[in-house]
Write a protein that holds these residues in place. Sequence first.
Motif, PDB file in Angstrom:
ATOM      1  N   ARG A 199       0.831  -1.206   0.000  1.00  0.00           N
ATOM      2  CA  ARG A 199       0.000   0.000   0.000  1.00  0.00           C
ATOM      3  C   ARG A 199       0.866   1.257   0.000  1.00  0.00           C
ATOM      4  N   ALA A 222       0.761   4.009  -2.873  1.00  0.00           N
ATOM      5  CA  ALA A 222       0.455   5.394  -2.510  1.00  0.00           C
ATOM      6  C   ALA A 222       1.553   6.338  -2.959  1.00  0.00           C
ATOM      7  N   ALA A 257      -4.707   7.756  -2.296  1.00  0.00           N
ATOM      8  CA  ALA A 257      -3.401   7.680  -1.630  1.00  0.00           C
ATOM      9  C   ALA A 257      -3.557   7.843  -0.120  1.00  0.00           C
ATOM     10  N   ARG A 296      -2.577   5.079   2.752  1.00  0.00           N
ATOM     11  CA  ARG A 296      -1.595   5.406   3.808  1.00  0.00           C
ATOM     12  C   ARG A 296      -2.153   6.518   4.669  1.00  0.00           C
TER      13      ARG A 296
END
Length: 317
Positions: free
Chosen positions: A111, A115, A166, A170
């Motif tokens: 992730r 991101a 994004a 995160r």
Amino acid sequence: MIFAVGTTVLALSPATVSSPVLATELPVLTVGLALMVTATAFLLRAGLAPLDGLTALMERVDSLRSGDRMETGGNGDLGHLVATFNAMLDRLEADRSSSTARVLAAQEAERQRIARELHDEIGQSLTVVLLQLKRVVDRVPAELTEEMRMVRENVRGCLDEVRGVARRLRPGVLEDLGLPSALAALVTEFENVEGLELSKNLENPPDLDPDTELVIYRIAQEGLTNVARHSRASRARLTLARGPGQIVLEVTDDGCGPPEKDGSGILGMRERALLIGAKLSITGRPCGGTRVRLAVPIDNARNPHPAGALTEPPELT
């Protein structure tokens, strides 16, 4: 032992046994045999009772619901068998927790990578396109000005959506501002879902290690996602409160109720809860809807998990 007692009683009693056996002696032998068989069956049933409990535990044990154990309750081979089975469950849960930590750590790292690419590559590329469109709008003929402005707004909307994705991948606000602020921001994101009225009640929890905060955040995120996508609810509520010796997260709604079978999202929630020693329950509400409840022991929450590899890095700038 039963036969020894029976032989002793027969030897000390006035009863006699002839050869051949007399008719008057048959009732005595029959009653004695019945008593011995009954006593043997009773003792065997009492001695083997732990096997029934062990069988029931084998049938209901679930690796995603930890802590289900059987009392040893006795000595001998059966007690050793029960203790060995409990030890096996401990090892399996420890192995699953360790493997889950590695998988979730890899998931968080992926992730983070996605991101970063969204922010650094796609986001910056869309920003460049916006700047170019701004210069073009000033030079196009008047009849195309409005159309070019619409194109520019569409690109701006795409950029905002990329930034939102994004942020969801995160949650930098979690590290910067803490868990309550991150959950409040999460509620704000889901308030834009059409037809869904969201409310929140967020208390400040005690000091939590980053892994625990991330697990609570992800479970809240998945719970609200399920509400928005599947529950057909009109109202939902997110609460974070301190209870006796624990921190409790709840996501409730007035929708169609919990699913009959756990999907991948719910299984992921259970794995995350298992990772920090928390208890997750997903039940229906008496008035209709679903309640997702995560209870995190405070003692566990204050100590980082041994696997400790889920903490996210600082937010990209």
